[in-house]
Design an enzyme around this catalytic site. Structure first.
Site, PDB file in Angstrom:
ATOM      1  N   VAL A   1      10.074   0.959  -3.446  1.00  0.00           N
ATOM      2  CA  VAL A   1       9.087   0.111  -2.776  1.00  0.00           C
ATOM      3  C   VAL A   1       9.735  -0.412  -1.501  1.00  0.00           C
ATOM      4  O   VAL A   1      10.898  -0.842  -1.514  1.00  0.00           O
ATOM      5  CB  VAL A   1       8.658  -1.075  -3.660  1.00  0.00           C
ATOM      6  N   CYS A   2       9.002  -0.355  -0.405  1.00  0.00           N
ATOM      7  CA  CYS A   2       9.456  -0.959   0.847  1.00  0.00           C
ATOM      8  C   CYS A   2      10.796  -0.354   1.267  1.00  0.00           C
ATOM      9  O   CYS A   2      10.966   0.865   1.254  1.00  0.00           O
ATOM     10  CB  CYS A   2       9.521  -2.477   0.663  1.00  0.00           C
ATOM     11  N   THR A   3      11.771  -1.198   1.631  1.00  0.00           N
ATOM     12  CA  THR A   3      13.060  -0.684   2.087  1.00  0.00           C
ATOM     13  C   THR A   3      13.934  -0.181   0.950  1.00  0.00           C
ATOM     14  O   THR A   3      15.070   0.256   1.190  1.00  0.00           O
ATOM     15  CB  THR A   3      13.825  -1.754   2.889  1.00  0.00           C
TER      16      THR A   3
ATOM     17  N   THR B   1       8.107   3.752   3.958  1.00  0.00           N
ATOM     18  CA  THR B   1       8.853   2.514   3.777  1.00  0.00           C
ATOM     19  C   THR B   1       8.145   1.435   4.591  1.00  0.00           C
ATOM     20  O   THR B   1       7.063   1.680   5.157  1.00  0.00           O
ATOM     21  CB  THR B   1      10.313   2.687   4.254  1.00  0.00           C
TER      22      THR B   1
ATOM     23  N   ALA C   1       5.165   2.142   0.650  1.00  0.00           N
ATOM     24  CA  ALA C   1       5.393   1.389   1.881  1.00  0.00           C
ATOM     25  C   ALA C   1       5.736  -0.075   1.567  1.00  0.00           C
ATOM     26  O   ALA C   1       6.240  -0.385   0.492  1.00  0.00           O
ATOM     27  CB  ALA C   1       4.170   1.513   2.791  1.00  0.00           C
TER      28      ALA C   1
END
Length: 206
Positions: free
Chosen positions: A99-101, A119, A149
């Site tokens: 998830v994300c970074t 990301t 993202a």
């Protein structure tokens, strides 16, 4: 079914807790949090210390590995021991996700070389520096590797993952139980839709 979510200092809380809320309802699933060292782990916002009793190195295998993001993801992405562990565990997972970074960790571990991935929009350059190809999508899947993202997209990813781990009806039931029916008050949730002044303000929040 063993689902493991590593936490580290300065993790993004919703990256971990959003998917946890969804995946904990998958029949037969157990969600475990692990950390570099047992004890309190502090989130990136500073007011949500989480007590994690299990050291990540104690986990040799799991069915699902989910890497959250946050400022601390850069630290673990440069930690050879953590990356070795991610590669070792990934070898036996049904799905390895981010998830994300958290995608930076998968990329740093060499798992996204030449692959499209997503990301947080603020980390695109970092992701591509590891050899991944960024695409501005909410979820990107390559077989058993799934990236999502920024922050809230982890909930979308977890619902899709719930369907893969169980079935479509179960995933829909979890979505209904959690009343996940987003109706945001503003249509500025992506870089493509946000006015310049909103994007500029958003950059100050990191």
């Amino acid at each position: 079914m063993d689902i493991v979510i590593p936490l580290f200092d300065r993790f993004e809380p919703l990256d971990a807790i959003g998917p946890y809320e969804i995946l904990a309802h998958v029949p037969g699933a157990t969600v475990r949090f692990v950390a570099p060292e047992p004890g309190l782990v502090q989130d990136v916002l500073g007011a949500l210390p989480v007590h994690v009793p299990t050291r990540y190195s104690e986990v040799e295998r799991c069915d699902v590995l989910l890497i959250p993001g946050g400022a601390g993801s850069r630290t673990v992405a440069s930690d050879p021991d953590f990356l070795d562990w991610v590669r070792r565990v990934h070898a036996g997972t049904r799905f390895t996700t981010s998830v994300c970074t958290g995608a930076l960790v998968l990329a740093a571990a060499g798992m996204l070389n030449g692959l499209t991935a997503t990301t947080h929009w603020g980390a695109v350059g970092e992701l591509e520096s590891y050899g991944a190809v960024y695409v501005p999508e909410r979820i990107v899947r390559h077989d058993r590797i799934i990236t999502s993202a920024g922050v809230s997209s982890g909930i979308d990813m977890a619902i899709r993952l719930a369907a893969l781990l169980s079935d479509r009806t179960t995933a829909q039931a979890i979505q209904l139980y959690t009343e996940y029916d987003p109706q945001p008050p503003f249509d500025t949730g992506s870089v493509a839709k946000a006015p310049a002044e909103v994007l500029e303000r958003a950059r100050t929040l990191a």
